[in-house]
Design a protein around this motif. Structure first.
Motif, PDB file in Angstrom:
ATOM      1  N   GLU A 313       0.682  -1.295   0.053  1.00  0.00           N
ATOM      2  CA  GLU A 313      -0.039  -0.004  -0.075  1.00  0.00           C
ATOM      3  C   GLU A 313       0.882   1.307  -0.012  1.00  0.00           C
ATOM      4  OE1 GLU A 313      -2.669  -0.110   3.255  1.00  0.00           O
ATOM      5  OE2 GLU A 313      -3.251  -2.304   2.923  1.00  0.00           O
ATOM      6  N   LEU A 314       1.016   2.065  -1.133  1.00  0.00           N
ATOM      7  CA  LEU A 314       1.347   3.429  -1.204  1.00  0.00           C
ATOM      8  C   LEU A 314       0.525   4.351  -1.513  1.00  0.00           C
ATOM      9  CD1 LEU A 314       4.604   2.134  -3.109  1.00  0.00           C
ATOM     10  CD2 LEU A 314       4.508   2.680  -0.703  1.00  0.00           C
ATOM     11  N   PRO A 315      -0.502   4.709  -0.620  1.00  0.00           N
ATOM     12  CA  PRO A 315      -1.618   5.527  -1.210  1.00  0.00           C
ATOM     13  C   PRO A 315      -1.329   6.819  -1.431  1.00  0.00           C
ATOM     14  CG  PRO A 315      -1.572   5.177   1.258  1.00  0.00           C
ATOM     15  CD  PRO A 315      -0.594   4.258   0.766  1.00  0.00           C
ATOM     16  N   ALA A 316      -0.201   7.567  -1.101  1.00  0.00           N
ATOM     17  CA  ALA A 316       0.090   8.857  -1.550  1.00  0.00           C
ATOM     18  C   ALA A 316       1.203   8.895  -2.691  1.00  0.00           C
ATOM     19  CB  ALA A 316       0.607   9.618  -0.268  1.00  0.00           C
ATOM     20  N   LEU A 317       1.384   8.019  -3.129  1.00  0.00           N
ATOM     21  CA  LEU A 317       2.340   7.831  -4.256  1.00  0.00           C
ATOM     22  C   LEU A 317       2.037   8.713  -5.527  1.00  0.00           C
ATOM     23  CD1 LEU A 317       5.233   6.730  -4.701  1.00  0.00           C
ATOM     24  CD2 LEU A 317       4.218   4.879  -6.176  1.00  0.00           C
ATOM     25  N   THR A 318       2.667   9.742  -5.813  1.00  0.00           N
ATOM     26  CA  THR A 318       2.209  10.532  -7.286  1.00  0.00           C
ATOM     27  C   THR A 318       3.234  10.581  -8.053  1.00  0.00           C
ATOM     28  OG1 THR A 318       3.411  12.894  -6.271  1.00  0.00           O
ATOM     29  CG2 THR A 318       0.995  12.219  -5.672  1.00  0.00           C
ATOM     30  N   GLN A 319       4.474  10.194  -7.840  1.00  0.00           N
ATOM     31  CA  GLN A 319       5.573  10.205  -8.657  1.00  0.00           C
ATOM     32  C   GLN A 319       6.753   9.052  -8.538  1.00  0.00           C
ATOM     33  OE1 GLN A 319       8.912  13.224 -10.064  1.00  0.00           O
ATOM     34  NE2 GLN A 319       6.795  14.154  -9.830  1.00  0.00           N
ATOM     35  N   VAL A 320       7.068   8.336  -9.611  1.00  0.00           N
ATOM     36  CA  VAL A 320       8.257   7.527  -9.426  1.00  0.00           C
ATOM     37  C   VAL A 320       9.142   7.844 -10.878  1.00  0.00           C
ATOM     38  CG1 VAL A 320       9.173   5.053  -9.514  1.00  0.00           C
ATOM     39  CG2 VAL A 320       7.084   5.448  -8.443  1.00  0.00           C
ATOM     40  N   GLN A 321      10.211   8.728 -10.486  1.00  0.00           N
ATOM     41  CA  GLN A 321      10.929   8.948 -11.508  1.00  0.00           C
ATOM     42  C   GLN A 321      11.753   7.757 -12.529  1.00  0.00           C
ATOM     43  OE1 GLN A 321      13.049  12.395 -10.648  1.00  0.00           O
ATOM     44  NE2 GLN A 321      11.560  13.451 -10.060  1.00  0.00           N
ATOM     45  N   GLY A 322      12.143   6.762 -11.756  1.00  0.00           N
ATOM     46  CA  GLY A 322      12.852   5.769 -12.166  1.00  0.00           C
ATOM     47  C   GLY A 322      11.986   4.513 -12.592  1.00  0.00           C
ATOM     48  N   ALA A 323      12.698   3.305 -12.785  1.00  0.00           N
ATOM     49  CA  ALA A 323      12.107   2.071 -13.143  1.00  0.00           C
ATOM     50  C   ALA A 323      11.074   1.749 -11.815  1.00  0.00           C
ATOM     51  CB  ALA A 323      13.013   1.184 -13.605  1.00  0.00           C
ATOM     52  N   PHE A 324      10.242   0.980 -12.096  1.00  0.00           N
ATOM     53  CA  PHE A 324       9.237   0.317 -11.172  1.00  0.00           C
ATOM     54  C   PHE A 324       9.323  -1.133 -11.152  1.00  0.00           C
ATOM     55  CE2 PHE A 324       5.288  -1.188  -9.426  1.00  0.00           C
ATOM     56  CZ  PHE A 324       4.910  -0.330  -8.490  1.00  0.00           C
ATOM     57  N   ASN A 325       9.935  -1.821 -10.413  1.00  0.00           N
ATOM     58  CA  ASN A 325       9.657  -3.418 -10.377  1.00  0.00           C
ATOM     59  C   ASN A 325       9.067  -3.702  -9.005  1.00  0.00           C
ATOM     60  OD1 ASN A 325      10.971  -6.066 -11.119  1.00  0.00           O
ATOM     61  ND2 ASN A 325      11.822  -5.909  -9.314  1.00  0.00           N
ATOM     62  N   MET A 326       8.006  -4.669  -9.214  1.00  0.00           N
ATOM     63  CA  MET A 326       7.377  -5.481  -8.185  1.00  0.00           C
ATOM     64  C   MET A 326       7.106  -6.808  -8.565  1.00  0.00           C
ATOM     65  SD  MET A 326       4.254  -3.836  -5.709  1.00  0.00           S
ATOM     66  CE  MET A 326       5.257  -2.299  -5.651  1.00  0.00           C
ATOM     67  N   GLN A 327       7.831  -7.726  -7.903  1.00  0.00           N
ATOM     68  CA  GLN A 327       7.789  -9.272  -8.351  1.00  0.00           C
ATOM     69  C   GLN A 327       7.710  -9.954  -6.784  1.00  0.00           C
ATOM     70  OE1 GLN A 327      10.326 -10.873 -11.250  1.00  0.00           O
ATOM     71  NE2 GLN A 327      11.034  -8.809 -11.750  1.00  0.00           N
ATOM     72  N   TYR A 350       8.043  -0.297 -16.454  1.00  0.00           N
ATOM     73  CA  TYR A 350       7.180  -1.016 -15.366  1.00  0.00           C
ATOM     74  C   TYR A 350       7.023  -2.576 -15.611  1.00  0.00           C
ATOM     75  CZ  TYR A 350       2.672  -1.737 -13.155  1.00  0.00           C
ATOM     76  OH  TYR A 350       1.735  -2.346 -12.362  1.00  0.00           O
ATOM     77  N   VAL A 351       7.367  -3.125 -14.256  1.00  0.00           N
ATOM     78  CA  VAL A 351       7.205  -4.459 -14.111  1.00  0.00           C
ATOM     79  C   VAL A 351       6.349  -4.718 -12.758  1.00  0.00           C
ATOM     80  CG1 VAL A 351       8.161  -6.791 -13.773  1.00  0.00           C
ATOM     81  CG2 VAL A 351       9.189  -4.914 -15.379  1.00  0.00           C
ATOM     82  N   GLY A 361      14.930  -8.741  -8.947  1.00  0.00           N
ATOM     83  CA  GLY A 361      14.871  -7.437  -8.614  1.00  0.00           C
ATOM     84  C   GLY A 361      14.855  -6.502 -10.053  1.00  0.00           C
ATOM     85  N   ALA A 362      15.043  -5.365  -9.924  1.00  0.00           N
ATOM     86  CA  ALA A 362      15.027  -4.419 -11.038  1.00  0.00           C
ATOM     87  C   ALA A 362      16.111  -4.901 -12.216  1.00  0.00           C
ATOM     88  CB  ALA A 362      15.362  -2.878 -10.607  1.00  0.00           C
ATOM     89  N   GLY A 363      15.594  -5.084 -13.598  1.00  0.00           N
ATOM     90  CA  GLY A 363      16.286  -5.275 -14.528  1.00  0.00           C
ATOM     91  C   GLY A 363      16.020  -6.629 -14.917  1.00  0.00           C
ATOM     92  N   THR A 364      15.353  -7.493 -13.927  1.00  0.00           N
ATOM     93  CA  THR A 364      14.869  -8.855 -14.529  1.00  0.00           C
ATOM     94  C   THR A 364      13.714  -9.239 -14.796  1.00  0.00           C
ATOM     95  OG1 THR A 364      14.081  -9.430 -12.167  1.00  0.00           O
ATOM     96  CG2 THR A 364      16.461  -9.713 -12.503  1.00  0.00           C
ATOM     97  N   LYS A 365      13.513 -10.181 -15.694  1.00  0.00           N
ATOM     98  CA  LYS A 365      11.979 -10.307 -16.241  1.00  0.00           C
ATOM     99  C   LYS A 365      11.168 -11.164 -15.250  1.00  0.00           C
ATOM    100  CE  LYS A 365      13.176  -9.054 -21.049  1.00  0.00           C
ATOM    101  NZ  LYS A 365      13.422  -9.524 -22.678  1.00  0.00           N
ATOM    102  N   PRO A 366      10.030 -11.099 -15.334  1.00  0.00           N
ATOM    103  CA  PRO A 366       9.150 -12.161 -14.666  1.00  0.00           C
ATOM    104  C   PRO A 366       9.202 -13.187 -15.473  1.00  0.00           C
ATOM    105  CG  PRO A 366       7.780  -9.900 -14.826  1.00  0.00           C
ATOM    106  CD  PRO A 366       9.181  -9.844 -15.842  1.00  0.00           C
ATOM    107  N   SER A 367       9.075 -14.353 -14.642  1.00  0.00           N
ATOM    108  CA  SER A 367       9.214 -15.986 -15.356  1.00  0.00           C
ATOM    109  C   SER A 367       8.038 -16.004 -16.110  1.00  0.00           C
ATOM    110  CB  SER A 367       9.300 -16.693 -14.231  1.00  0.00           C
ATOM    111  OG  SER A 367       8.364 -16.847 -13.289  1.00  0.00           O
TER     112      SER A 367
END
Length: 406
Positions: A313-327, A350-351, A361-367
């Protein structure tokens, strides 16, 4: 003339005394007589080194003791290295010294400097027999840098009243179980790791610390930072054993990193609004919910989460300037973050993927993809990168249908 004649011997004596109390090089203490020369000075202008092959009597165990009295201030450095028979060192009146280095003193078990309050650089290495510091009831209150590594110290009483420091590095002290400092700021770096023999883990407390440039914690069982408000560069936690972490007053950090904290179940940073570099949470095996960042609005670097969490939960998030990785290996709904990506809140690649066998982590592709996974990328021109073979395949199919119609 008679007055002049009487003054000349006095001036000569003073000149000799002054010469004994200053040295453009280094005064080497090799015997008790050399120590007596230093003891004749209240302030010694220069550096002092104690000879490796110290020529003072040995006790029945073959150990040596050295005591220096009277001198209150050494403007240069005090260095004692590789005096392997020295078991006791005492400067009973010393109040301040430039640099203070002890190294390779394998039998040193007693260090007594009850008046010492100020040192520019303190460097203690390879002192396996030294268990305590006798720096008096007040101890050292001012220092630029502290390095303590590979000692037998079980406590840092004697430097725990430091108010401000540039560099604080304490590592590989197998008997050390607690660090508690009263510092209010760390102007360069703090590094604590590999203490307490990896047994129960070191407990750390910085109740007055408000600002720091860079801080790294490893192998700690608890970390208390109740007053911390700002970290300019990285605040990193690696391989610790604490279950919860809270910094209730932290509002901004350069980078924020939690990696390999295997017992961690909860992170609470309720006032944090901005992260100016990488925001990484990875391989914290017990952390299933990430919901303690209620005010976090801006991440100027990459956001990189991987593990087995099921809820973020990141309810106030308005900006991510770099890559976004969530696995994650957990069952995870990416829809809230898909929407942030669609709305250009996320500027980089975005992943987001759940139920991963090996979340990366960042830079890897989901399986693979599942009902809770999505991925997209943008070129340098900001355009969506389509799958070219798929597009070509679709074009061929349309061409074939047209041929049948014609």
């Amino acid at each position: 003339m008679a007055v002049i004649n009487r003054l000349l011997p006095v001036l000569a004596l003073a000149s000799r005394a002054l010469a004994q109390c200053s040295n453009s090089g280094t005064l080497t203490i090799a015997s008790s007589a050399d120590a007596s020369q230093l003891a004749s000075c209240s302030t010694y202008s220069g550096s002092v080194a104690i000879e490796t092959g110290l020529a003072v009597p040995k006790d029945s165990n073959g150990h040596q003791q050295l005591e220096v009295t009277t001198v209150k201030r050494i403007t240069g450095n005090l260095t004692v290295t590789d005096a392997i028979s020295l078991s006791s060192l005492s400067f009973d009146s010393l109040q301040s010294v430039g640099g203070f280095e002890l190294g390779g003193l394998t039998v040193l078990s007693e260090l007594s400097m009850p008046a010492l309050t100020q040192v520019n650089q303190l460097n203690f290495t390879a002192l396996p027999a030294l268990q305590t510091l006798n720096f008096g009831s007040t101890g050292i209150t001012r220092a630029e840098s502290v390095l303590i590594t590979n000692t037998g110290l079980s406590t840092l009483m004697g430097i725990n009243n430091l108010q401000q420091i540039d560099i604080f590095n304490v590592n590989n002290n197998q008997a050390l179980q607690n660090i508690s400092l009263q510092v209010t700021s760390i102007t360069q770096s703090l590094n604590i790791e590999a203490n307490d023999g990896y047994q129960t883990g070191l407990t750390t407390s910085f109740p007055m610390l408000e600002t720091a440039l860079n801080m790294t914690f490893r192998n700690c069982s608890s970390i208390s930072l109740p007053a911390l408000a700002n970290v300019t560069e990285d605040l990193g936690f690696y391989g610790n054993t604490f279950e919860t972490f809270a910094a209730p007053n932290l509002t901004s950090a350069g980078g924020l990193i939690f990696v390999d904290n295997t017992a961690l179940t909860n992170i609470s940073l309720p006032q944090l609004t901005s992260i100016n570099a990488t925001y990484q949470i990875a391989n914290n095996t017990m952390l299933t919910q990430i919901n303690g960042f209620t005010k976090l609005s801006i991440v100027k670097g990459a956001l990189d989460f991987s593990g087995n969490f099921t809820d973020v939960e990141l309810p106030a998030l308005t900006q991510v300037q770099g890559a976004f990785n969530m696995q994650t290996s957990g069952k995870f709904d990416c829809s809230a973050f898909d929407e942030l990506d669609d709305n250009k809140v996320i500027r980089g690649d975005y992943v987001c993927s759940g139920s991963e066998t090996k979340p990366g982590g960042a830079g890897t592709k989901p399986s693979g993809t599942s009902s809770g996974s999505s991925a997209s990328g943008t070129s340098s021109a900001g355009q969506f990168q389509a799958n070219l073979p798929a597009v070509m395949g679709g074009t061929s199919l349309v061409a074939g249908l047209l041929q049948l119609i014609l």
